[in-house]
Structures are given as C-alpha cells and as structure tokens.
Design a protein around this motif. Sequence first.
Motif, mmCIF file in Angstrom:
data_model
loop_
_atom_site.group_PDB
_atom_site.id
_atom_site.type_symbol
_atom_site.label_atom_id
_atom_site.label_comp_id
_atom_site.label_asym_id
_atom_site.label_seq_id
_atom_site.Cartn_x
_atom_site.Cartn_y
_atom_site.Cartn_z
ATOM 1 N N GLU A 269 0.945 -1.345 -0.199
ATOM 2 C CA GLU A 269 0.124 -0.038 -0.078
ATOM 3 C C GLU A 269 1.001 1.307 0.145
ATOM 4 O OE1 GLU A 269 -3.983 -0.087 1.910
ATOM 5 O OE2 GLU A 269 -2.867 -1.097 3.202
ATOM 6 N N TYR A 270 0.390 2.505 -0.612
ATOM 7 C CA TYR A 270 0.961 3.786 -0.660
ATOM 8 C C TYR A 270 0.223 4.632 -0.060
ATOM 9 C CZ TYR A 270 3.386 0.973 -4.269
ATOM 10 O OH TYR A 270 4.132 -0.027 -4.659
ATOM 11 N N GLN A 271 0.513 5.670 0.618
ATOM 12 C CA GLN A 271 -0.089 6.525 1.587
ATOM 13 C C GLN A 271 0.723 7.860 1.334
ATOM 14 O OE1 GLN A 271 -0.422 7.140 5.866
ATOM 15 N NE2 GLN A 271 -2.311 6.273 5.691
ATOM 16 N N ILE A 272 -0.144 9.008 1.116
ATOM 17 C CA ILE A 272 0.398 10.309 1.362
ATOM 18 C C ILE A 272 -0.413 11.034 2.277
ATOM 19 C CG2 ILE A 272 -0.875 11.312 -0.668
ATOM 20 C CD1 ILE A 272 1.296 13.159 -1.308
ATOM 21 N N GLN A 273 0.059 11.726 3.082
ATOM 22 C CA GLN A 273 -0.910 12.747 4.266
ATOM 23 C C GLN A 273 -0.147 13.857 4.456
ATOM 24 O OE1 GLN A 273 0.007 10.929 8.254
ATOM 25 N NE2 GLN A 273 1.360 9.221 7.190
ATOM 26 N N GLY A 274 -0.890 14.862 5.076
ATOM 27 C CA GLY A 274 -0.440 16.036 5.492
ATOM 28 C C GLY A 274 -1.538 16.751 6.471
ATOM 29 N N SER A 275 -1.015 17.667 6.984
ATOM 30 C CA SER A 275 -1.813 18.216 8.066
ATOM 31 C C SER A 275 -1.293 19.813 8.393
ATOM 32 C CB SER A 275 -1.652 17.729 9.471
ATOM 33 O OG SER A 275 -0.685 17.369 9.984
ATOM 34 N N SER A 276 -1.904 20.662 8.602
ATOM 35 C CA SER A 276 -1.504 21.982 9.125
ATOM 36 C C SER A 276 -1.368 22.088 10.604
ATOM 37 C CB SER A 276 -2.611 23.114 8.525
ATOM 38 O OG SER A 276 -3.829 22.958 9.235
ATOM 39 N N ALA A 277 -0.897 23.176 11.063
ATOM 40 C CA ALA A 277 -0.426 23.243 12.442
ATOM 41 C C ALA A 277 -1.726 23.440 13.317
ATOM 42 C CB ALA A 277 0.088 24.652 12.697
ATOM 43 N N ASP A 278 -1.908 22.223 14.345
ATOM 44 C CA ASP A 278 -3.134 22.340 14.971
ATOM 45 C C ASP A 278 -3.064 23.509 16.022
ATOM 46 O OD1 ASP A 278 -1.120 21.589 17.010
ATOM 47 O OD2 ASP A 278 -1.806 19.549 17.298
ATOM 48 N N HIS A 279 -2.400 24.329 16.043
ATOM 49 C CA HIS A 279 -2.523 25.525 17.417
ATOM 50 C C HIS A 279 -3.309 26.519 16.589
ATOM 51 C CE1 HIS A 279 0.502 28.076 14.955
ATOM 52 N NE2 HIS A 279 1.317 26.995 15.111
ATOM 53 N N ARG A 280 -3.521 26.468 15.350
ATOM 54 C CA ARG A 280 -4.290 27.736 14.808
ATOM 55 C C ARG A 280 -5.728 27.512 15.084
ATOM 56 N NH1 ARG A 280 -1.221 30.209 11.166
ATOM 57 N NH2 ARG A 280 0.549 28.795 10.166
ATOM 58 N N VAL A 281 -6.729 28.481 14.735
ATOM 59 C CA VAL A 281 -8.242 28.709 15.049
ATOM 60 C C VAL A 281 -8.673 27.465 14.087
ATOM 61 C CG1 VAL A 281 -10.113 29.819 14.974
ATOM 62 C CG2 VAL A 281 -8.076 30.954 15.797
ATOM 63 N N VAL A 282 -8.399 27.174 13.123
ATOM 64 C CA VAL A 282 -8.946 26.167 12.241
ATOM 65 C C VAL A 282 -7.557 25.474 11.588
ATOM 66 C CG1 VAL A 282 -10.102 25.743 10.086
ATOM 67 C CG2 VAL A 282 -10.968 27.483 11.529
ATOM 68 N N SER A 283 -7.822 24.076 11.527
ATOM 69 C CA SER A 283 -6.682 23.334 11.069
ATOM 70 C C SER A 283 -7.243 22.141 10.461
ATOM 71 C CB SER A 283 -5.743 22.668 12.169
ATOM 72 O OG SER A 283 -6.429 21.872 13.110
ATOM 73 N N GLY A 302 -9.299 9.980 4.094
ATOM 74 C CA GLY A 302 -9.506 10.501 5.225
ATOM 75 C C GLY A 302 -9.405 12.160 5.355
ATOM 76 N N ALA A 303 -10.137 12.528 6.391
ATOM 77 C CA ALA A 303 -10.140 14.087 6.413
ATOM 78 C C ALA A 303 -10.192 14.411 7.695
ATOM 79 C CB ALA A 303 -11.280 14.831 5.416
ATOM 80 N N GLU A 304 -9.846 15.602 8.061
ATOM 81 C CA GLU A 304 -9.905 16.092 9.430
ATOM 82 C C GLU A 304 -9.804 17.559 9.793
ATOM 83 O OE1 GLU A 304 -7.192 16.061 13.407
ATOM 84 O OE2 GLU A 304 -7.379 14.334 12.760
ATOM 85 N N ILE A 305 -11.003 18.044 10.462
ATOM 86 C CA ILE A 305 -10.995 19.452 10.549
ATOM 87 C C ILE A 305 -10.882 19.827 12.135
ATOM 88 C CG2 ILE A 305 -12.310 21.758 10.257
ATOM 89 C CD1 ILE A 305 -13.507 20.400 7.800
ATOM 90 N N GLY A 306 -10.059 20.605 12.517
ATOM 91 C CA GLY A 306 -10.160 20.961 14.189
ATOM 92 C C GLY A 306 -10.297 22.653 14.288
ATOM 93 N N VAL A 307 -11.164 22.825 15.201
ATOM 94 C CA VAL A 307 -11.707 24.269 15.254
ATOM 95 C C VAL A 307 -11.333 24.641 16.848
ATOM 96 C CG1 VAL A 307 -13.487 26.025 15.096
ATOM 97 C CG2 VAL A 307 -13.585 24.069 13.580
#
Length: 360
Positions: A269-283, A302-307
């Motif tokens: 299997e092959y995977q690419i992933q990424g995320s922005s900094a979780d200290h921001r108001v929205v990540s 997969g997707a994730e949103i942090g507020v």
Amino acid sequence: LEGSGFFDFSREPDEAVVPFFSRRIGLDDRGAPQAIDVGAKLTGRTGGFDLGFLHVRTADTDRQPGEDMSVVRLRRPAFEQSYVGALYTRRSARQRGDIDRHTAGLDFELATSQFRGNQNLEMSGFYLWTSSPESADDTAGYGFRFAYPNDPFSAEIAVRELQANYDPAIGFVERRAYKRVAPSAEYSWRPRSNPWLRSLGWEIELDFINDSQNRPLTRELSFTPLEVNFEDGSRMAFDVTPTYERLEEDFEIYDDIVLPAGAVYEFTEYQIQGSSADHRVVSIGGEISTGRFFSGRRREYGAEIGVRPMRGIALTFEAEHNVLDLAEGSFDTDVVRMRADTQFSPWLSVANNLQFDNVS
C-alpha cells in the motif's frame, strides 16, 4: 481503577503485555459483571521500594460463587532512571474443587541520559509465568527491548514471545502463541537557518511475527522515505508498506465475506498524508491510501478539521471512507467522528466523543 498506573508492568511498546488489567476486576471469565463486596488498595514507598497491594472480593450469585483477586507490585528504583520490579497476581474462586490461578513476573529497565556525554540509551526486559488449571506447558511470556532514542538519529529493537498457554487471570491478552521481532530506525535532518523548514526525515519500521513453531505469520515493512516538517507546525509525509500475511484462522472482514484460514497474501500500500498546524483557530489534515490489499485492492480517504473557537475549547471533525474490491466480494466502509474537549481549569476538563459508522 484510580491509581492503577502504579501497578504498570514492563516498558513494552503499545502496552502489548498487560499481566494486570484493572478492568478485569468485577468481570467473570465470560465478561459478565460481578458485584464487589469489599476491596482495599495500598500504595506507597518503604525502605527504598515502591510498593502496591490490591485485594478485591466479589459477591456470590445464583450462577456462580464469588472470587478473591489479589495483586502485589514491588519496584526498586536504581540509579537515576532505572528500576527492577516484580509482580504477583492471584485469582481464586470460592468453590470447592476450583484451582487458584497465579501470575508471577519480573521486569527491569536500565536507562541513562549520559551515554557518550548527552545521549539517551535504554534497555528493558520482562519474564512472566502463568499457572494453568490443566497443568499445561508453554504458559510463559518474555521480552527484551533496546532503544537509542535521540535526535537526529533514533533506533530501537523489541523482541517478544507469548507462549500458547500464557493466560494471566487478571490481565489482558490480545494475542498469544507468537514470537515477534520489531526493529525500527529514523533520522531527521534539521537545517540551521531556514525560515520555513524545520526538518526532513525518513523512518523505517519492520514487524516480523512467527507462530509458536517459527512459521511466518506477518512480515510488514513500514517505510517513510520522506517526511517534511515545517516551522509553523504543519507536515507532509509519504509512506510505503509492503506486507506478507498468513491467516491462522478464517477472517470475516465484512458480513459474509471471509478470507480463509491458511491463505497467504502479499500486498503493498502507498499513502500520502499532510496536516496544518493544530495550534491555529482552524486546522486541516488529510490522507489518501491506495494499493493491493489481501486478495484485491483498497482505497482509503481520510479528512480532519480542527476548530478552536476560544481558549480551552477544541472541536475535531473526522471522516474516513474505504473502498475495498476483493476476490471474495466488494464493500465500502464509512466512519464519521466528532470530538469536543473542554478545559475549564488545570484540574478540570471534559472530553466527549461521538461516532457513526456503517459497519457496527
């Protein structure tokens, strides 16, 4: 159980060996609840030893007699970061003819932060023996771990065997009758004066699992040829995971879709992933995986949103979608999850988790 961490045993990765699991207290062997008549717990330090004692007595019922469960944990700190310890548990049913079940073990850790001046070095191990009502052999578990956790280079190897009749009566066993060797290594290069790039790195993890006759069950190589970490806390990574799997028993991967015992599979299997900094108001974060999977192929999204609307409140929304096309059948799975964490003070917080899936 409050303070149950005092009875923790060994330094096994992912808590794979748990000879005492406090949630087993108050449950019979079938998982049915038992009423507790009385219990006592004592923890503290005396004569240079950390000492813990626990005893619980469960009530008799119409279906079965109550039980007495006892746990003793002893640990002697050594040097600045090391220890040697022992654990004993006993589970006794109050019924004539029943045999008490015992677990006894030794564990240790030798650690220093002054290897070669300022480097970390760790070595740990354990041995566990469990009794068997049928007086069977192969009731032990043992393991060894050697680690060099440093920056920019880190490495570790863990070796473990849980024999076929290993059965801690007040413990937790996810799997038995296997031997495992798991080496890993990672490296991070850190530029000295780059305003946006924190590090570039790679990581490799191998997992070799054999059955009790030393026949291969799992061969997995998790390889991250590139991981990019940025100064603002965001990251990206690419992973490749070739796997060999031999099934010991039928595996019902989905309703009426069964992978047969004895079948051997090799897939990557092959995977690419990424995320922005979780200290921001929205990540935000996301991942995409594709490749062969057992007898067919799998695609995962997969997707994730942090507020963080205000200080002390964090909301996380996650979604995952899998598409599987196997020789035995095709199916999709979906998972949606929401977490709400509220921190009222350094001493008071509330965590909530809400999940929906189309499988369970």
